[in-house]
Enzyme design. Structure first.
Site, short mmCIF file in Angstrom:
data_model
loop_
_atom_site.label_atom_id
_atom_site.label_comp_id
_atom_site.label_asym_id
_atom_site.label_seq_id
_atom_site.Cartn_x
_atom_site.Cartn_y
_atom_site.Cartn_z
N LYS A 109 52.72 23.43 15.87
CA LYS A 109 53.19 24.63 15.19
C LYS A 109 54.60 24.97 15.66
O LYS A 109 54.86 25.02 16.88
CB LYS A 109 52.25 25.80 15.45
CG LYS A 109 50.89 25.65 14.78
CD LYS A 109 51.00 25.75 13.28
CE LYS A 109 49.65 25.72 12.60
NZ LYS A 109 49.74 25.88 11.13
N ASP A 140 54.57 21.79 11.77
CA ASP A 140 54.20 22.71 10.70
C ASP A 140 54.92 24.03 10.91
O ASP A 140 54.66 24.74 11.89
CB ASP A 140 52.69 22.91 10.69
CG ASP A 140 52.22 23.83 9.57
OD1 ASP A 140 53.03 24.18 8.70
OD2 ASP A 140 51.03 24.20 9.56
N GLU A 166 55.74 19.68 7.75
CA GLU A 166 54.82 20.39 6.89
C GLU A 166 55.35 21.78 6.55
O GLU A 166 55.65 22.56 7.44
CB GLU A 166 53.45 20.50 7.56
CG GLU A 166 52.41 21.21 6.69
CD GLU A 166 51.02 21.19 7.29
OE1 GLU A 166 50.25 22.14 7.01
OE2 GLU A 166 50.69 20.25 8.05
N ASP A 192 51.99 22.54 1.87
CA ASP A 192 50.69 23.16 2.12
C ASP A 192 50.60 24.47 1.33
O ASP A 192 49.96 24.54 0.28
CB ASP A 192 50.51 23.40 3.63
CG ASP A 192 49.20 24.10 3.97
OD1 ASP A 192 48.37 24.33 3.07
OD2 ASP A 192 48.99 24.44 5.15
N LYS A 216 43.14 22.08 1.35
CA LYS A 216 42.02 22.71 2.05
C LYS A 216 40.95 23.05 1.03
O LYS A 216 41.24 23.59 -0.05
CB LYS A 216 42.47 23.97 2.79
CG LYS A 216 43.50 23.73 3.89
CD LYS A 216 43.93 25.04 4.53
CE LYS A 216 44.81 24.83 5.76
NZ LYS A 216 46.16 24.35 5.39
#
Length: 332
Positions: A109, A140, A166, A192, A216
């Site tokens: 992250k 991400d 990401e 995403d 997801k």
């Protein structure tokens, strides 16, 4: 599932839990989720608390589908998964990685609010040192950079041989511009939020804004709908989770198992970030993979981690509102 199950049937088995996290993540140290049982087994409804009802209703549709309908036949029985590295101090990197047995890939992250690029570089460097040259690293940003910031960050992180970026920027237009700027660097961009939070999840592919997509099961409406989106985009997919309990992760694993091609390690190892779970044998990585199959929560763990009375009432009311929205949408 061809019809919406009655609300009373859903609420009859609902259990709301609050699970402590081993590491603070997304600004929280507990994860709340509502679980309920249908004819096919247990499912999870756990949109983050800040999500509004129109968005959360799609998560409920996914949970109802998983609980009430047979899922696509699996094409594989083990799913390779990545470790997830929260925006921690670099000194904590080995501690976090130790929770992910055998994982060869780490998602780090970055662009955390209150931190700067130097913090990201130090964290990614610590991950590279821990993983060695053979380890795979993806970062991400959750849309936290503008195009110039993302380009600068990509250059600053280039020495660590990233697998992909990401959601470096918030919009599909920004992603498309950044992708052009980074083409000579051969650094792929994954979308995403531009897929799961978009009115049109296919727009990012039509805009040429991503090299791959992150999907997801919950926010996209379930395994079948997410699989359709992957097929319609024509892009490689990484199946990920939203800090689910092992029940929710089993639905993600069902999606990953149903995809014709699975080129990347999936973000389904996040049970390792929980300090407690609802099943006796949590779906944490073992040898870098998780198993495919339905799971049943343990009644004693549901009792031990039951949310407070006011939080249970909050989740039940949320289910009622989202159920009403699904009834008026007419897409079930």
């Amino acid at each position: 599932m061809t019809s919406l199950p009655p609300l009373a049937e859903i609420l009859a088995t609902v259990r709301v839990v609050s699970l402590p996290l081993a590491t603070r993540f997304r600004g929280v140290d507990h994860r709340e989720a509502a679980l309920f049982e249908g004819p096919e087994g247990w499912a999870e409804f756990s949109p983050f608390t800040e999500y509004d009802d129109p968005e959360a209703a799609t998560w409920l549709a996914a949970a109802l589908d998983y609980a009430h309908a047979p899922q696509p036949a699996p094409l594989r029985h083990d799913i390779p998964v990545n470790a997830t590295m929260p925006a921690v101090d670099p000194k904590r990197v080995p501690e976090v990685l130790a929770r992910y047995d055998g994982c060869r890939t780490v998602k780090v992250k970055v662009a955390e609010r209150g931190q700067v690029l130097a913090d990201d570089v130090a964290r990614v460097r610590a991950v590279r040192e821990a993983m060695g040259p053979a380890g795979r690293i993806r970062v991400d940003a959750n849309g936290g950079w503008n195009v110039d910031e993302a380009e600068h960050a990509a250059h600053a992180l280039s020495e660590f041989d990233l697998e992909y970026l990401e959601q470096p920027c918030a919009t599909a237009e920004e992603l498309a511009e950044l992708r052009v700027r980074l083409r000579r660097w051969d650094l792929p961009i994954a979308a995403d939020e531009s897929v799961r939070k978009a009115q049109d999840p296919l727009a990012v592919a039509r805009a040429g804004a991503a090299d791959l997509i992150v999907v997801k099961a919950q926010p996209l409406g379930g395994v079948r709908r997410a699989r359709e989106i992957v097929a319609e985009t024509g892009l490689p997919a990484v199946v990920s989770s939203a800090l689910d309990t092992s029940i929710g992760l089993s639905q993600g694993a069902a999606l990953a198992a149903a995809l014709p091609s699975l080129e990347f390690d999936c973000g389904l190892g996040t049970a390792a970030l929980l300090a407690a779970d609802v099943v006796r044998d949590p779906l944490v990585p073992r040898g870098g993979v998780i198993a495919v199959g339905r799971l049943t929560p343990d009644p004693a763990l549901l009792d031990r981690h039951a949310a407070s009375g006011d939080r249970r009432a909050w989740w039940r009311a949320r289910i009622e509102r989202c159920h009403a929205r699904l009834a008026t949408r007419g897409d079930m």
